[in-house]
Design a protein around this motif. Sequence first.
Motif, short mmCIF file in Angstrom:
data_model
loop_
_atom_site.label_atom_id
_atom_site.label_comp_id
_atom_site.label_asym_id
_atom_site.label_seq_id
_atom_site.Cartn_x
_atom_site.Cartn_y
_atom_site.Cartn_z
N GLU A 45 0.63 2.69 7.42
CA GLU A 45 0.99 1.42 6.79
C GLU A 45 -0.25 0.55 6.57
O GLU A 45 -0.44 -0.04 5.51
N ILE A 46 -1.10 0.49 7.58
CA ILE A 46 -2.30 -0.35 7.50
C ILE A 46 -3.25 0.18 6.44
O ILE A 46 -3.82 -0.58 5.65
N ILE A 47 -3.42 1.49 6.39
CA ILE A 47 -4.32 2.09 5.41
C ILE A 47 -3.80 1.88 4.00
O ILE A 47 -4.56 1.54 3.08
N ALA A 48 -2.51 2.07 3.79
CA ALA A 48 -1.92 1.86 2.46
C ALA A 48 -2.14 0.43 1.99
O ALA A 48 -2.47 0.18 0.83
N LYS A 49 -1.97 -0.52 2.89
CA LYS A 49 -2.21 -1.92 2.54
C LYS A 49 -3.65 -2.14 2.12
O LYS A 49 -3.94 -2.79 1.13
N ARG A 50 -4.57 -1.59 2.91
CA ARG A 50 -5.99 -1.82 2.65
C ARG A 50 -6.44 -1.14 1.37
O ARG A 50 -7.33 -1.63 0.66
N LEU A 51 -5.84 0.02 1.08
CA LEU A 51 -6.17 0.73 -0.16
C LEU A 51 -5.46 0.12 -1.36
O LEU A 51 -5.81 0.41 -2.50
N GLY A 52 -4.42 -0.67 -1.10
CA GLY A 52 -3.65 -1.26 -2.19
C GLY A 52 -2.83 -0.24 -2.94
O GLY A 52 -2.72 -0.29 -4.16
N THR A 53 -2.24 0.70 -2.19
CA THR A 53 -1.49 1.77 -2.83
C THR A 53 -0.22 2.05 -2.05
O THR A 53 0.03 1.46 -1.00
N ALA A 54 0.60 2.95 -2.59
CA ALA A 54 1.88 3.28 -1.95
C ALA A 54 1.64 4.12 -0.70
O ALA A 54 0.65 4.83 -0.58
N LEU A 55 2.61 4.05 0.21
CA LEU A 55 2.50 4.76 1.48
C LEU A 55 2.42 6.27 1.27
O LEU A 55 1.77 6.97 2.05
N ASP A 56 3.06 6.79 0.22
CA ASP A 56 3.07 8.23 -0.02
C ASP A 56 1.93 8.71 -0.91
O ASP A 56 1.88 9.87 -1.30
N ASP A 57 0.99 7.84 -1.22
CA ASP A 57 -0.20 8.25 -1.99
C ASP A 57 -1.00 9.24 -1.15
O ASP A 57 -1.30 8.96 0.02
N PRO A 58 -1.37 10.40 -1.68
CA PRO A 58 -2.14 11.40 -0.91
C PRO A 58 -3.43 10.83 -0.31
O PRO A 58 -3.89 11.30 0.74
N LYS A 59 -4.00 9.82 -0.95
CA LYS A 59 -5.24 9.24 -0.43
C LYS A 59 -5.02 8.55 0.91
O LYS A 59 -5.93 8.47 1.73
N VAL A 60 -3.81 8.05 1.13
CA VAL A 60 -3.52 7.38 2.40
C VAL A 60 -3.59 8.39 3.55
O VAL A 60 -4.22 8.14 4.58
#
Length: 326
Positions: free
Chosen positions: A92-107
Amino acid sequence: MPNAELPQAKRQKMANKTIGTHNGTFHCDEALATFVLKQTDEYSDADVVRSRDPAVLDTCDIVVDVGAVYDAEKKRFDHHQRGFTDVHYGLEIIAKRLGTALDDPKVQYVWLKLYRDFIEAIDAIDNGISQYDSDVPARYRSRTDLSSRVATLNPRWNEPTGAQILDARFQDASALTGKEFFQALDYYRDSWLPAADLVKDLITSSKQSADPSGRILVFEQFAPWKEHLFEIEADENVPSVEPNQAIYVLYPDEAGGNWRVQAVPVSPSSFESRKSLPEAWRGIRDDELSKLTGIDGCIFVHASGFIGGNKTKEGALSMAKKALEL
């Protein structure tokens, strides 16, 4: 008096969730854990309660690093217990910081990187897990890691102490760990992920412009490529790149305007190369090297053969092609 009639600030304070951890001397792990939890939606306004009293901890909404219980369903996370095998809340924290959805492979990708390079060592140090399987004493001692620096924030033996002082110092420790946590996370967001995309693109363009076999990769700008290359080679979703395919990587030396030809190592941290530059070239420089190779503009080849230089891109490419033949 009904809650609706209470002043808003007081109602908010009563409604705040609580994060429990132990009191007394603090450590890097719980200082970071409380910071991380406060970055989530669920615990952003939570109060931190520091105690070892089971009755006090039982009133907390979530407990970390104390309590002798590891039970994710009950939100009790004492990582000293045998059941500690998972990680929580990071996505959750990483998705917020990346500004992307939780299911984004980058997360998921950044989450694994951050755990390996930042979190795992903190857990291991707190649990007394040695970094090496060896009884040989270390050649030197380092006390500059994050866990050691957090430890120095505790009051010294000859300084005043007490619950209020320790709690205030704990807040400093939590802020320190949080700052470095976000520095690491922002590095992956702002530097590591763009480099991964760039390396993928340059592998494709190299096959089109320099070497269709994929043995020579030409990077038009320098980027940290080693780990990315190995990850791409191992990625089954990139079928156009095979393991051990790349032999040499060319890139510009931004400091001098020259070009480098570097042998790909057998692993990202290895000093051994898949194919070093020819032994006869090693340790030779400038005009003597150009005469030896028959290639204009040569500057040097390192004595170990892992890297060489040329004044031009074309010259470096010629060095790489000729080295493949020898």
